[in-house]
Structures are given as structure tokens and as C-alpha cells.
Design an enzyme around this catalytic site. Structure first.
Site, PDB file in Angstrom:
ATOM      1  CB  SER A 119     -88.545  56.530  74.818  1.00 34.59           C
ATOM      2  OG  SER A 119     -87.612  57.419  74.324  1.00 34.59           O
ATOM      3  CG  HIS A 140     -91.096  52.059  74.881  1.00 29.89           C
ATOM      4  ND1 HIS A 140     -91.795  52.809  75.787  1.00 29.89           N
ATOM      5  CD2 HIS A 140     -89.789  52.432  75.029  1.00 29.89           C
ATOM      6  CE1 HIS A 140     -90.968  53.597  76.446  1.00 29.89           C
ATOM      7  NE2 HIS A 140     -89.750  53.376  76.008  1.00 29.89           N
ATOM      8  CD  GLU A 152     -95.422  52.190  77.058  1.00 28.89           C
ATOM      9  OE1 GLU A 152     -96.432  52.746  77.469  1.00 28.89           O
ATOM     10  OE2 GLU A 152     -94.436  52.826  76.636  1.00 28.89           O
ATOM     11  CG  ASN A 190     -90.868  57.560  78.535  1.00 29.61           C
ATOM     12  OD1 ASN A 190     -90.321  57.513  79.635  1.00 29.61           O
ATOM     13  ND2 ASN A 190     -90.421  56.886  77.493  1.00 29.61           N
TER      14      ASN A 190
HETATM   15  C1  CAA Z   1     -86.886  56.120  79.049  1.00 38.25           C
HETATM   16  C2  CAA Z   1     -87.780  55.083  78.530  1.00 38.25           C
HETATM   17  O1  CAA Z   1     -88.230  55.190  77.377  1.00 38.25           O
HETATM   18  C3  CAA Z   1     -88.292  53.934  79.293  1.00 38.25           C
HETATM   19  C4  CAA Z   1     -87.417  53.429  80.377  1.00 38.25           C
HETATM   20  O2  CAA Z   1     -86.668  52.517  80.186  1.00 38.25           O
HETATM   21  S1  CAA Z   1     -87.541  54.226  81.833  1.00 38.25           S
HETATM   22  C5  CAA Z   1     -86.445  53.366  82.895  1.00 38.25           C
HETATM   23  C6  CAA Z   1     -87.069  52.107  83.413  1.00 38.25           C
HETATM   24  N1  CAA Z   1     -86.144  51.487  84.305  1.00 38.25           N
HETATM   25  C7  CAA Z   1     -86.141  51.756  85.622  1.00 38.25           C
HETATM   26  O3  CAA Z   1     -86.969  52.491  86.134  1.00 38.25           O
HETATM   27  C8  CAA Z   1     -85.026  51.108  86.391  1.00 38.25           C
HETATM   28  C9  CAA Z   1     -85.040  51.502  87.847  1.00 38.25           C
HETATM   29  N2  CAA Z   1     -83.964  50.828  88.524  1.00 38.25           N
HETATM   30  C10 CAA Z   1     -84.020  49.517  88.893  1.00 38.25           C
HETATM   31  O4  CAA Z   1     -85.018  48.837  88.683  1.00 38.25           O
HETATM   32  C11 CAA Z   1     -82.814  48.955  89.583  1.00 38.25           C
HETATM   33  O5  CAA Z   1     -82.081  49.999  90.163  1.00 38.25           O
HETATM   34  C12 CAA Z   1     -81.876  48.114  88.629  1.00 38.25           C
HETATM   35  C13 CAA Z   1     -82.622  46.880  88.126  1.00 38.25           C
HETATM   36  C14 CAA Z   1     -81.407  48.929  87.433  1.00 38.25           C
HETATM   37  C15 CAA Z   1     -80.643  47.707  89.420  1.00 38.25           C
HETATM   38  O6  CAA Z   1     -81.085  46.966  90.496  1.00 38.25           O
HETATM   39  P1  CAA Z   1     -80.341  47.025  91.921  1.00 38.25           P
HETATM   40  O7  CAA Z   1     -80.960  45.966  92.745  1.00 38.25           O
HETATM   41  O8  CAA Z   1     -80.369  48.422  92.378  1.00 38.25           O
HETATM   42  O9  CAA Z   1     -78.830  46.758  91.582  1.00 38.25           O
HETATM   43  P2  CAA Z   1     -78.057  45.421  91.318  1.00 38.25           P
HETATM   44  O10 CAA Z   1     -78.140  44.473  92.479  1.00 38.25           O
HETATM   45  O11 CAA Z   1     -76.709  45.869  90.885  1.00 38.25           O
HETATM   46  O12 CAA Z   1     -78.781  44.776  90.075  1.00 38.25           O
HETATM   47  C16 CAA Z   1     -79.806  43.812  90.147  1.00 38.25           C
HETATM   48  C17 CAA Z   1     -79.634  42.873  88.975  1.00 38.25           C
HETATM   49  O13 CAA Z   1     -79.808  43.602  87.753  1.00 38.25           O
HETATM   50  C18 CAA Z   1     -78.639  43.447  86.929  1.00 38.25           C
HETATM   51  N3  CAA Z   1     -78.393  44.706  86.245  1.00 38.25           N
HETATM   52  C19 CAA Z   1     -78.299  45.929  86.806  1.00 38.25           C
HETATM   53  N4  CAA Z   1     -78.046  46.848  85.868  1.00 38.25           N
HETATM   54  C20 CAA Z   1     -77.957  46.173  84.691  1.00 38.25           C
HETATM   55  C21 CAA Z   1     -77.712  46.570  83.355  1.00 38.25           C
HETATM   56  N5  CAA Z   1     -77.511  47.852  83.022  1.00 38.25           N
HETATM   57  N6  CAA Z   1     -77.699  45.614  82.397  1.00 38.25           N
HETATM   58  C22 CAA Z   1     -77.891  44.325  82.697  1.00 38.25           C
HETATM   59  N7  CAA Z   1     -78.152  43.884  83.948  1.00 38.25           N
HETATM   60  C23 CAA Z   1     -78.170  44.803  84.929  1.00 38.25           C
HETATM   61  C24 CAA Z   1     -77.522  43.137  87.867  1.00 38.25           C
HETATM   62  O14 CAA Z   1     -76.502  42.438  87.199  1.00 38.25           O
HETATM   63  C25 CAA Z   1     -78.215  42.300  88.914  1.00 38.25           C
HETATM   64  O15 CAA Z   1     -78.387  40.981  88.431  1.00 38.25           O
HETATM   65  P3  CAA Z   1     -77.994  39.686  89.286  1.00 38.25           P
HETATM   66  O16 CAA Z   1     -77.452  40.134  90.609  1.00 38.25           O
HETATM   67  O17 CAA Z   1     -79.284  38.962  89.374  1.00 38.25           O
HETATM   68  O18 CAA Z   1     -76.998  39.029  88.431  1.00 38.25           O
HETATM   69  N1  NDP Z   2     -82.208  55.170  77.320  1.00 38.54           N
HETATM   70  C1  NDP Z   2     -83.344  54.633  77.705  1.00 38.54           C
HETATM   71  O1  NDP Z   2     -83.580  54.433  78.903  1.00 38.54           O
HETATM   72  C2  NDP Z   2     -84.360  54.242  76.701  1.00 38.54           C
HETATM   73  C3  NDP Z   2     -84.256  54.639  75.385  1.00 38.54           C
HETATM   74  N2  NDP Z   2     -85.215  54.259  74.460  1.00 38.54           N
HETATM   75  C4  NDP Z   2     -85.100  54.650  73.066  1.00 38.54           C
HETATM   76  O2  NDP Z   2     -84.164  53.786  72.435  1.00 38.54           O
HETATM   77  C5  NDP Z   2     -83.469  54.488  71.405  1.00 38.54           C
HETATM   78  C6  NDP Z   2     -81.967  54.384  71.649  1.00 38.54           C
HETATM   79  O3  NDP Z   2     -81.668  54.942  72.914  1.00 38.54           O
HETATM   80  P1  NDP Z   2     -80.316  54.569  73.679  1.00 38.54           P
HETATM   81  O4  NDP Z   2     -79.949  53.162  73.403  1.00 38.54           O
HETATM   82  O5  NDP Z   2     -80.483  55.038  75.056  1.00 38.54           O
HETATM   83  O6  NDP Z   2     -79.289  55.539  72.923  1.00 38.54           O
HETATM   84  P2  NDP Z   2     -77.713  55.376  72.740  1.00 38.54           P
HETATM   85  O7  NDP Z   2     -77.211  56.739  72.458  1.00 38.54           O
HETATM   86  O8  NDP Z   2     -77.128  54.585  73.872  1.00 38.54           O
HETATM   87  O9  NDP Z   2     -77.592  54.444  71.442  1.00 38.54           O
HETATM   88  C7  NDP Z   2     -77.971  54.827  70.160  1.00 38.54           C
HETATM   89  C8  NDP Z   2     -77.092  54.053  69.192  1.00 38.54           C
HETATM   90  O10 NDP Z   2     -77.598  54.222  67.876  1.00 38.54           O
HETATM   91  C9  NDP Z   2     -76.496  54.508  67.029  1.00 38.54           C
HETATM   92  N3  NDP Z   2     -76.981  55.213  65.860  1.00 38.54           N
HETATM   93  C10 NDP Z   2     -77.209  56.535  65.701  1.00 38.54           C
HETATM   94  N4  NDP Z   2     -77.691  56.768  64.459  1.00 38.54           N
HETATM   95  C11 NDP Z   2     -77.761  55.580  63.838  1.00 38.54           C
HETATM   96  C12 NDP Z   2     -78.160  55.156  62.533  1.00 38.54           C
HETATM   97  N5  NDP Z   2     -78.570  56.034  61.625  1.00 38.54           N
HETATM   98  N6  NDP Z   2     -78.080  53.838  62.221  1.00 38.54           N
HETATM   99  C13 NDP Z   2     -77.661  52.927  63.134  1.00 38.54           C
HETATM  100  N7  NDP Z   2     -77.269  53.272  64.384  1.00 38.54           N
HETATM  101  C14 NDP Z   2     -77.324  54.571  64.725  1.00 38.54           C
HETATM  102  C15 NDP Z   2     -75.555  55.318  67.902  1.00 38.54           C
HETATM  103  O11 NDP Z   2     -74.265  55.314  67.356  1.00 38.54           O
HETATM  104  P3  NDP Z   2     -73.210  56.479  67.741  1.00 38.54           P
HETATM  105  O12 NDP Z   2     -73.038  56.442  69.221  1.00 38.54           O
HETATM  106  O13 NDP Z   2     -72.031  56.053  66.981  1.00 38.54           O
HETATM  107  O14 NDP Z   2     -73.841  57.766  67.275  1.00 38.54           O
HETATM  108  C16 NDP Z   2     -75.643  54.530  69.202  1.00 38.54           C
HETATM  109  O15 NDP Z   2     -74.771  53.420  69.203  1.00 38.54           O
HETATM  110  C17 NDP Z   2     -84.018  55.925  71.409  1.00 38.54           C
HETATM  111  O16 NDP Z   2     -85.068  56.011  70.468  1.00 38.54           O
HETATM  112  C18 NDP Z   2     -84.534  56.068  72.839  1.00 38.54           C
HETATM  113  O17 NDP Z   2     -85.547  57.010  72.968  1.00 38.54           O
HETATM  114  C19 NDP Z   2     -86.274  53.453  74.805  1.00 38.54           C
HETATM  115  C20 NDP Z   2     -86.396  53.004  76.092  1.00 38.54           C
HETATM  116  C21 NDP Z   2     -85.486  53.394  77.145  1.00 38.54           C
END
Ligand code: CAA
Ligand code: NDP
Length: 283
Positions: A119, A140, A152, A190
Site C-alpha cells: 500500500s 494495489h 492502482e 494512501n
Molecule cells: C489501505 C490501502 O492501501 C488502500 C485501501 O484499501 S483504503 C480502503 C478503501 N476502501 C474503502 O474506503 C471502503 C469504504 N467503505 C465502503 O465503501 C463500504 O462501507 C463497504 C463497501 C465496505 C460496505 O458497504 P455498505 O453499503 O456499508 O455495507 P453492506 O451493505 O454490508 O455491503 C455492501 C456490499 O458489499 C459487500 N461487502 C461488504 N464488505 C465486504 C467484504 N469485506 N468482503 C466482501 N464483500 C463485502 C456486501 O456483501 C454487500 O454486497 P451485496 O449486498 O451486494 O451482496
Molecule cells: N488492509 C488493507 O486495507 C490494505 C492492505 N494492503 C496491503 O496488502 C498487504 C497485506 O495486507 P492485509 O491483507 O491487510 O494483511 P493481513 O495481515 O490480513 O494478511 C497478511 C497475510 O500474509 C501472511 N504472511 C505474512 N508473511 C508471509 C510470508 N512471508 N509469506 C506468505 N504469507 C505471509 C500472513 O500470515 P500470518 O497471519 O500467519 O502472519 C497473513 O495471512 C500489505 O502489504 C498491505 O499494506 C493493500 C491495500 C489495502
């Protein structure tokens, strides 16, 4: 470049989702993790998501079975010996990612593209752990992967044009929308999202308002689907901290300093939804 077989590394919330959407699009996927229980947890989430698709009439039982049949388990990076693309989604830690990429470089065939779902970590630095930096790229995905449209695609300094093109084509096949981004800390998503989340944590830390109030302001006032603290819990507070540290170190600018409260929660093991407690408590 014809991509057919894929390996996804890490069966956590991101790796599981990536494996699911790849298998749904018809690709053979090896899902790799280090622990049996992590793999089992990942597969259980995929199965639940697919069952929901069947209930909602979006896929048949037969399609669900075929999708699951395309996912095989792996606990050994040697399984990358016959794949065309690896998507790494292990933890957000440069040393771990560089070790994985160094090993993959020795195992995977010369044509294999090595992508990271990092990320925020520099793709160029991950690529430097291999002898094929032109075949290393950022892919990403956003969380939750089955729902969010964006991917991305990050070009490292040496990423070849044909590798970028192959990954863009592959992303389109997953019914996702690729957006091209260059390799700078936090990329685009991010760099913009995480300082907002960090500021929300400062707002809590300084006692400006309580958790629910901060989230409500952003949900109702800005139409965000989740408040920033709820979103931080959803992403994982450890991941949020890693990203802020990457921004802080990468730009050397104090505006990216992680909030001390975020550090404290991570040190306490309060990692958000995945650990049962973060800014909120989960059952
Ligand atoms: C950190 C990084 O590197 C980058 C990132 O990812 S940053 C994070 C980016 N993501 C966001 O910003 C998510 C923000 N949140 C949302 O968009 C919404 O809250 C959400 C899509 C997660 C949930 O939506 P909602 O309308 O509040 O809830 P809900 O009605 O329960 O869910 C909508 C649909 O998404 C599905 N859904 C929700 N969470 C889910 C999950 N974790 N996995 C799979 N499907 C999921 C639900 O099943 C539902 O699908 P259907 O009803 O069509 O079957
Ligand atoms: N969380 C988010 O919203 C997002 C995260 N990302 C990126 O995705 C990546 C994963 O994040 P996320 O899925 O949230 O993290 P999680 O902690 O949910 O999952 C990471 C997984 O990788 C496993 N793992 C750790 N080390 C190894 C290895 N050496 N070989 C194989 N598997 C390994 C872990 O196992 P164990 O639990 O057994 O240690 C765990 O199952 C990170 O780089 C994060 O920055 C990108 C977009 C969004």
C-alpha cells in the site's frame, strides 16, 4: 505476455480477496501463506463471499464450485516455478517483501511478472532485490477487494512498458479499473487517504471529539461510506502505521508524523477489526 497461472502470496484480507477475484475471472490461482490456519481462514472468507453471490443470484452453485476448484493451496514459494504472474500481499514490511521477491526471482521462470500489492512501500526498492526489475510492478487493490473497482498500477523506475500493459490488460479482465501511478511514497491513494485518517486520530488524541462523533461528522457531513476511525479499524491499524511511517520517512516532512495514539494502539495489539479491538470493539 499471456497470463494464465497466478500465485497470490498471503491469504489475509487482501490476498484472499485478490485470489477470489482472479479465480472468478477464470485464472488458476495458487494461494500461498506461511501458516495452515491463515490459509484456512482465507479460504473460509472466499467461500462465504461466493455463497453470498449464489444467494444473490450473481452466480450458480456450479460456478461457485468451479471458482473454488481453480484455487489451490501452497505453503512453498517453489510452487511459483510454473506461474506467469505473482501478486504478493504479505505484511507491509520491506524486509519481508524483499526476501520474498529475492526468492521468487530465483524460482519463477524468466517471463514471470512479480507484482506487489504494497500500500505504500517503494516498488523500485522491492524490485532491487531481484535481477529482473523490469518485470516488477505495483498492483494495489483496494479493500474489500471483491467490491472496490480501483487498482492502482505502480510503475517502478525500471518497469518495462510491456509489463505495465500486461498488468493493465489483466486488471481489465478482473472487471477492475486500472489507474497508472508513478512510484512515490504512498502512491496516490494512501498519500491522500492516510493523512486524513492520521488527522482523525489526532482529533481523538487531542480530545476534540469522541470516536463516534468524529466518524459521524465525516459520514454525514462528507458522505463518506465509513468514518475515518472505522475505516482505520477496517484497514488494520498496523498497516495504517506502516503507511504513515513510509510517508514520513519517504518525504522527510513532519506533516506525515504518525499520531502517538496510533503507535500506542499498535503496540497494545489493538490492530482494529482483525484483532477484535481498535478504536471500536468487535465480537
Ligand atoms: C489501505 C490501502 O492501501 C488502500 C485501501 O484499501 S483504503 C480502503 C478503501 N476502501 C474503502 O474506503 C471502503 C469504504 N467503505 C465502503 O465503501 C463500504 O462501507 C463497504 C463497501 C465496505 C460496505 O458497504 P455498505 O453499503 O456499508 O455495507 P453492506 O451493505 O454490508 O455491503 C455492501 C456490499 O458489499 C459487500 N461487502 C461488504 N464488505 C465486504 C467484504 N469485506 N468482503 C466482501 N464483500 C463485502 C456486501 O456483501 C454487500 O454486497 P451485496 O449486498 O451486494 O451482496
Ligand atoms: N488492509 C488493507 O486495507 C490494505 C492492505 N494492503 C496491503 O496488502 C498487504 C497485506 O495486507 P492485509 O491483507 O491487510 O494483511 P493481513 O495481515 O490480513 O494478511 C497478511 C497475510 O500474509 C501472511 N504472511 C505474512 N508473511 C508471509 C510470508 N512471508 N509469506 C506468505 N504469507 C505471509 C500472513 O500470515 P500470518 O497471519 O500467519 O502472519 C497473513 O495471512 C500489505 O502489504 C498491505 O499494506 C493493500 C491495500 C489495502
Amino acid at each position: 505476455m499471456d497470463i494464465k497461472k497466478i500465485m497470490v502470496i498471503g491469504a489475509g484480507q487482501m490476498g484472499g480477496g485478490i485470489a477470489q477475484v482472479c479465480a472468478q475471472a477464470g485464472f488458476d490461482v495458487k494461494l500461498n501463506d506461511i501458516k495452515e490456519e491463515s490459509y484456512a481462514k482465507g479460504l473460509a472468507v472466499i467461500t462465504k463471499n461466493l455463497s453470498r453471490n449464489v444467494e444473490k443470484g450473481r452466480m450458480t452453485e456450479d460456478e461457485k464450485a468451479k471458482t473454488l476448484g481453480r484455487i489451490t493451496k501452497s505453503f512453498d514459494l517453489d510452487d511459483a516455478a510454473d506461474v506467469d504472474l505473482v501478486i504478493e500481499a504479505a505484511v507491509e514490511n520491506m524486509d519481508i517483501k524483499r526476501t520474498i521477491f529475492g526468492q521468487l526471482d530465483k524460482i519463477a521462470p524468466a517471463h514471470t511478472i512479480l507484482a506487489s500489492n504494497t500500500s505504500s512501500l517503494p516498488i523500485t526498492e522491492i524490485a532491487a532485490a531481484t535481477n529482473r526489475p523490469e518485470k516488477v510492478i505495483g498492483m494495489h487493490f483496494m479493500n474489500p477487494v471483491p467490491v472496490m473497482k480501483l487498482v492502482e498500477i505502480i510503475r517502478g523506475l525500471a518497469t518495462a512498458d510491456e509489463v505495465y500493459q500486461a498488468v493493465e490488460d489483466m486488471t481489465n479482465k478482473l472487471a477492475k479499473v486500472p489507474v497508472e501511478v508513478n512510484d512515490f511514497p504512498g502512491f496516490v491513494a494512501n498519500r491522500i487517504l492516510m493523512p486524513m485518517i492520521n488527522e482523525a486520530i489526532y482529533t481523538l488524541y487531542e480530545g476534540v471529539a469522541k470516536e463516534e462523533a468524529i466518524d459521524e461528522v465525516m459520514r454525514l457531513g462528507m458522505n463518506h461510506p465509513m468514518g475515518p476511525l472505522q475505516l482505520a479499524d477496517f484497514i488494520g491499524l498496523d498497516t495504517c502505521l506502516y503507511i504513515m511511517e513510509t510517508l514520513h520517512e519517504g518525504f522527510g516532512d513532519s506533516k506525515y508524523r504518525p499520531c502517538p495514539l496510533l503507535r500506542k494502539y499498535v503496540k497494545a495489539g489493538w490492530l482494529g477489526k482483525k484483532s477484535g479491538r481498535g478504536f471500536y470493539v468487535y465480537n
